[in-house]
Motif scaffolding. Structure first.
Motif, PDB file in Angstrom:
ATOM      1  N   UNK A   1       0.831  -1.195   0.000  1.00  0.00           N
ATOM      2  CA  UNK A   1       0.000   0.000   0.000  1.00  0.00           C
ATOM      3  C   UNK A   1       0.870   1.253   0.000  1.00  0.00           C
ATOM      4  N   UNK A   2       0.312   2.327  -0.534  1.00  0.00           N
ATOM      5  CA  UNK A   2       1.064   3.582  -0.639  1.00  0.00           C
ATOM      6  C   UNK A   2       1.569   4.069   0.720  1.00  0.00           C
ATOM      7  N   UNK A   3       0.718   4.124   1.770  1.00  0.00           N
ATOM      8  CA  UNK A   3       1.258   4.580   3.062  1.00  0.00           C
ATOM      9  C   UNK A   3       2.418   3.715   3.558  1.00  0.00           C
TER      10      UNK A   3
ATOM     11  N   UNK B   1       5.550   4.734   1.703  1.00  0.00           N
ATOM     12  CA  UNK B   1       6.076   6.009   2.195  1.00  0.00           C
ATOM     13  C   UNK B   1       6.761   5.810   3.544  1.00  0.00           C
ATOM     14  N   UNK B   2       6.094   5.091   4.443  1.00  0.00           N
ATOM     15  CA  UNK B   2       6.669   4.852   5.771  1.00  0.00           C
ATOM     16  C   UNK B   2       7.983   4.081   5.654  1.00  0.00           C
ATOM     17  N   UNK B   3       7.996   3.047   4.846  1.00  0.00           N
ATOM     18  CA  UNK B   3       9.217   2.252   4.665  1.00  0.00           C
ATOM     19  C   UNK B   3      10.342   3.108   4.119  1.00  0.00           C
ATOM     20  N   UNK B   4      10.065   3.869   3.059  1.00  0.00           N
ATOM     21  CA  UNK B   4      11.087   4.735   2.481  1.00  0.00           C
ATOM     22  C   UNK B   4      11.586   5.779   3.468  1.00  0.00           C
ATOM     23  N   UNK B   5      10.651   6.399   4.193  1.00  0.00           N
ATOM     24  CA  UNK B   5      11.030   7.439   5.147  1.00  0.00           C
ATOM     25  C   UNK B   5      11.871   6.866   6.287  1.00  0.00           C
TER      26      UNK B   5
ATOM     27  N   UNK C   1       9.871   6.432  -1.786  1.00  0.00           N
ATOM     28  CA  UNK C   1       8.908   7.514  -1.573  1.00  0.00           C
ATOM     29  C   UNK C   1       8.470   8.087  -2.924  1.00  0.00           C
ATOM     30  N   UNK C   2       9.397   8.198  -3.862  1.00  0.00           N
ATOM     31  CA  UNK C   2       9.075   8.675  -5.210  1.00  0.00           C
ATOM     32  C   UNK C   2       8.046   7.769  -5.872  1.00  0.00           C
ATOM     33  N   UNK C   3       8.241   6.478  -5.764  1.00  0.00           N
ATOM     34  CA  UNK C   3       7.289   5.534  -6.352  1.00  0.00           C
ATOM     35  C   UNK C   3       5.902   5.750  -5.761  1.00  0.00           C
ATOM     36  N   UNK C   4       5.840   5.922  -4.449  1.00  0.00           N
ATOM     37  CA  UNK C   4       4.545   6.177  -3.804  1.00  0.00           C
ATOM     38  C   UNK C   4       3.918   7.464  -4.335  1.00  0.00           C
ATOM     39  N   UNK C   5       4.740   8.490  -4.530  1.00  0.00           N
ATOM     40  CA  UNK C   5       4.238   9.760  -5.041  1.00  0.00           C
ATOM     41  C   UNK C   5       3.740   9.684  -6.473  1.00  0.00           C
ATOM     42  N   UNK C   6       4.297   8.767  -7.231  1.00  0.00           N
ATOM     43  CA  UNK C   6       3.904   8.596  -8.632  1.00  0.00           C
ATOM     44  C   UNK C   6       2.816   7.546  -8.806  1.00  0.00           C
TER      45      UNK C   6
ATOM     46  N   UNK D   1       3.894  -3.069 -12.010  1.00  0.00           N
ATOM     47  CA  UNK D   1       5.306  -2.759 -12.208  1.00  0.00           C
ATOM     48  C   UNK D   1       5.825  -1.852 -11.099  1.00  0.00           C
ATOM     49  N   UNK D   2       4.942  -1.021 -10.545  1.00  0.00           N
ATOM     50  CA  UNK D   2       5.339  -0.180  -9.413  1.00  0.00           C
ATOM     51  C   UNK D   2       5.710  -1.027  -8.206  1.00  0.00           C
TER      52      UNK D   2
END
Length: 125
Positions: A2-4, A7-11, A55-60, A68-69
């Motif tokens: 999931x997107x959140x 983001x959390x993982x990347x951050x 985080x970029x992937x989540x933003x896109x 593929x994402x």
């Protein structure tokens, strides 16, 4: 993924990279050789760059093919574990055979970026 969570993982991986970078510069400076410190800093740099890529992937996400994402995100995450993880280990004195793991991580980074490109192309970005 999931997107959140992405983001959390990347951050968190980016925050960890900052902490590990500071630890390397201040906590390990007197204990490791220049070569080992350079290896440590390479691990930090690649971890940080690829954490930001998550985080970029989540933003896109809304503009890329989700299958593929996910493939891109998983490849980059595994790349961090294999590439940076092996370099951290080597810097701390792990057996040199651990160095054979780094190219696997590097390959996963490359595959992750290619998967991100495909994710974008499939959605006409």
């Amino acid at each position: 993924m999931a997107i959140p969570a992405l983001i959390v993982t990347g951050a968190l991986l980016a925050a960890l990279a900052v902490g590990l970078g500071a630890f390397g510069a201040h906590g390990l400076e007197a204990r490791l050789s220049e070569r080992a410190l350079a290896t440590w800093q390479t691990a930090v740099q690649y971890q940080f760059i690829h954490a930001l890529a998550l985080v970029l992937i989540a933003g896109l996400w809304s503009r890329i093919d989700p299958g593929w994402g996910i493939a891109a995100a998983l490849a980059l995450l595994a790349g961090i574990v294999f590439f940076s993880g092996s370099l951290y280990g080597l810097a701390l004195g792990a057996p040199r055979t651990l160095g054979a793991v780094a190219p696997i991580g590097g390959t996963l980074f490359i595959l992750g970026w290619i998967a991100l490109a495909i994710a974008a192309l499939r959605q006409g970005v």
